[in-house]
Structures are given as structure tokens and as C-alpha cells.
Design a protein around this motif. Sequence first.
Motif, PDB file in Angstrom:
ATOM      1  N   ARG A  31       4.031  13.018  47.058  1.00 34.30           N
ATOM      2  CA  ARG A  31       5.100  12.702  46.473  1.00 34.30           C
ATOM      3  C   ARG A  31       6.628  13.100  47.345  1.00 34.30           C
ATOM      4  O   ARG A  31       7.698  12.551  47.612  1.00 34.30           O
ATOM      5  N   ALA A  49       4.194   8.723  47.162  1.00 33.74           N
ATOM      6  CA  ALA A  49       3.251   8.057  45.607  1.00 33.74           C
ATOM      7  C   ALA A  49       3.828   8.946  44.771  1.00 33.74           C
ATOM      8  O   ALA A  49       3.608  10.928  45.499  1.00 33.74           O
ATOM      9  N   ASP A  50       4.029   9.141  43.705  1.00 35.93           N
ATOM     10  CA  ASP A  50       3.707  10.267  42.934  1.00 35.93           C
ATOM     11  C   ASP A  50       1.691   9.707  42.342  1.00 35.93           C
ATOM     12  O   ASP A  50       1.709   8.674  41.916  1.00 35.93           O
ATOM     13  N   CYS A  52      -0.252  10.870  40.554  1.00 35.38           N
ATOM     14  CA  CYS A  52       0.146  10.945  38.804  1.00 35.38           C
ATOM     15  C   CYS A  52       0.250  10.127  37.685  1.00 35.38           C
ATOM     16  O   CYS A  52       0.458   9.702  37.005  1.00 35.38           O
ATOM     17  N   GLU A  53       1.020   8.859  38.710  1.00 36.46           N
ATOM     18  CA  GLU A  53       1.591   7.812  37.780  1.00 36.46           C
ATOM     19  C   GLU A  53       0.408   6.452  38.542  1.00 36.46           C
ATOM     20  O   GLU A  53       0.285   6.286  39.121  1.00 36.46           O
ATOM     21  N   LEU A  54      -0.127   5.894  37.207  1.00 40.14           N
ATOM     22  CA  LEU A  54      -0.838   5.513  38.096  1.00 40.14           C
ATOM     23  C   LEU A  54      -1.349   4.077  38.258  1.00 40.14           C
ATOM     24  O   LEU A  54      -1.914   3.314  39.355  1.00 40.14           O
ATOM     25  N   SER A  55       0.275   3.170  38.654  1.00 41.93           N
ATOM     26  CA  SER A  55       0.960   1.874  38.614  1.00 41.93           C
ATOM     27  C   SER A  55       0.790   2.462  40.353  1.00 41.93           C
ATOM     28  O   SER A  55       0.304   1.571  41.068  1.00 41.93           O
ATOM     29  N   SER A  56       1.311   3.336  40.636  1.00 40.97           N
ATOM     30  CA  SER A  56       1.291   4.558  42.035  1.00 40.97           C
ATOM     31  C   SER A  56      -0.402   3.828  42.477  1.00 40.97           C
ATOM     32  O   SER A  56      -0.205   4.088  44.447  1.00 40.97           O
TER      33      SER A  56
END
Length: 218
Positions: A31, A49-50, A52-56
Motif C-alpha cells: 500500500r 493496494a491495501d 486488508c481490502e477484499l476488493s483489492s
Amino acid sequence: MRVAIAGAGAVGRSIAQELVSDGHQVMLIERDRAHFDPNSVEQAEWVQADACELSSLEDAGMQLCDVVIAATGDDKVNLVVSLLAKTEFAVRRVIARVNDPTNEWLFTESWGVDVAVSTPRLLAAMVEESVTIGDVVRLMTLRQGQANLVEITLDEATPFAGRAVSELTLPRDAALVTILRGGRVIVPQPDDTLEGGDELLFVTTAAVEQDIKKALGY
């Protein structure tokens, strides 16, 4: 094998370099722009990307990975990444870095962690292993804490010197997996003999670690 590594700091990049050198496909997820440096491991796929983000993670293709390594410097992030990898993407093998030893109890199957690696614990174990004779030194925890890799160094006066491996009566849930002798790595066979100075590596449950010590006469 396809491996995703969350965290492209010094630790993540070092792991990635080792894996790509061994011919594995590696994806680094980072990130922080300051750590995003594709030139440092050119053979790896880099994703900003992060983790911890599901979409990422979906966009990055974590569902295609065989192994996920949560290697950030934040234990909270490593736990979230591990949980998402196991529960949302059904990743077969999840390995997580433990930065603070007081948090190690959290890194279990409940959080999706298959193997927790605590650098402070490993370093302490290496120190103990180098100076301790006849005592159990825990090197690594395996299978969500269900088993441990432990080491015992035999002293020169061991009563087992010259005796065969088959004469060693180990407790249930303990197995001798390797004998380190000088520069040799020996896969123990029943007729192999033990010598003073041997480093014996066992996979065992915590409940019988001390029974192994007793079986060796310590």
C-alpha cells in the motif's frame, strides 16, 4: 507455485527474491508508495493496494494463489490478511509474520494462520540451540500450534552414543526427523547410530516435549 506476499518492506522483498530465484511466481502487494519499488524484485508481479481490502485482493487475483505470506510490520494487518486469504479465497497455505511476541497467541487457525513465524522467537531459539546441551529448544510452531519443531543436542557423554536409532523409545506424537552431524544432514534409519554432539530435530506436540528429553536420558 503462485505466492502472494502482503508487505513489500525489507522482509517481504527478501522473501520474494528467494522465491523467484527458486522458480516460483510471486505477487507483492504493498500500500505504501515508499515501499513500492518494482525494480527491487523485477521478476515479481507488483500490486499497489491495501491488502486488508477484499476488493483489492480480488482484483489482484489472490484466489489464484497457492500460498499467502502476511509479512507486514503490523500484526493487526497480518491477521486480517490471513483471515481473508483463508476464509474468502480458500488459500491452501497461509503463513504470517509475528512482529510482537505478545501477540503470538492470536496467530492461530481461528485467524486463518497455518504457520506463524516469530522472528524474536526464532532468534532466541538459535541462541539457545547454540549453547544448550540436553535441553529441548523449540524452533518453530507448526499446524496452528498443534505441533512443534524442536531440537536437542546430545552431549559427548550421552548414554546413547553408539546405540541405534531403533533403540530410542519415543513417546506417542513425537518423531525424530533429522540428525545434524557436523556438515551432514542425516535422515534417520533404524540402524543409524547416535553420537555425542548430534543435533536431533523432532516434530512433536507440546505435551510430550519433556518426555523426549527423558527418553534421551536427560
